[in-house]
Design an enzyme around this catalytic site. Structure first.
Site: not given
Length: 113
Positions: A9-11
């Site tokens: 979920r973390c870019s």
């Protein structure tokens, strides 16, 4: 083999994974929110990074602010906090052999390849 402590979920974590794939690395992606590291694993990561445990903490997370901010904590206390709340662990972390890097920015991981 490069191990990546990864949060899909973390870019920044996704960018780090993409960089490793582009470099042709064999990757073991550990979704650390689903499979949190043990105390021993986290301690080893911190040692490989050559940092103090507090330097691996995302201090702007609500879990940190609500439970630990402004408290005097030992290194062991900080590790316990990250084990209790894996979301506090800075991400992504890449490990190759005896070297490790925090992927902030993601290009930092290229230094260990």
């Amino acid at each position: 083999m490069t191990t990546l402590y990864h949060n899909p979920r973390c870019s920044k974590s996704r960018e780090a994974l993409q960089l490793l794939e582009e470099k042709g690395e064999t990757i073991e992606a550990i979704k650390y929110l689903e499979t949190p590291p043990t105390r021993q694993e986290l301690s080893q990561v911190i040692e490989l990074l050559g940092i103090k445990p507090i330097e691996l903490v995302r201090t702007q997370e609500n879990d940190w602010k609500q439970n630990y901010k402004d408290k005097e904590l030992s290194d062991d206390d900080v590790i316990d906090a990250m084990i209790a709340f894996p979301k506090l662990i800075e991400r992504p972390i890449a490990i190759k052999g005896t070297q490790a890097a925090i992927g902030r920015p993601p290009s930092n991981i290229l230094n260990i390849l």
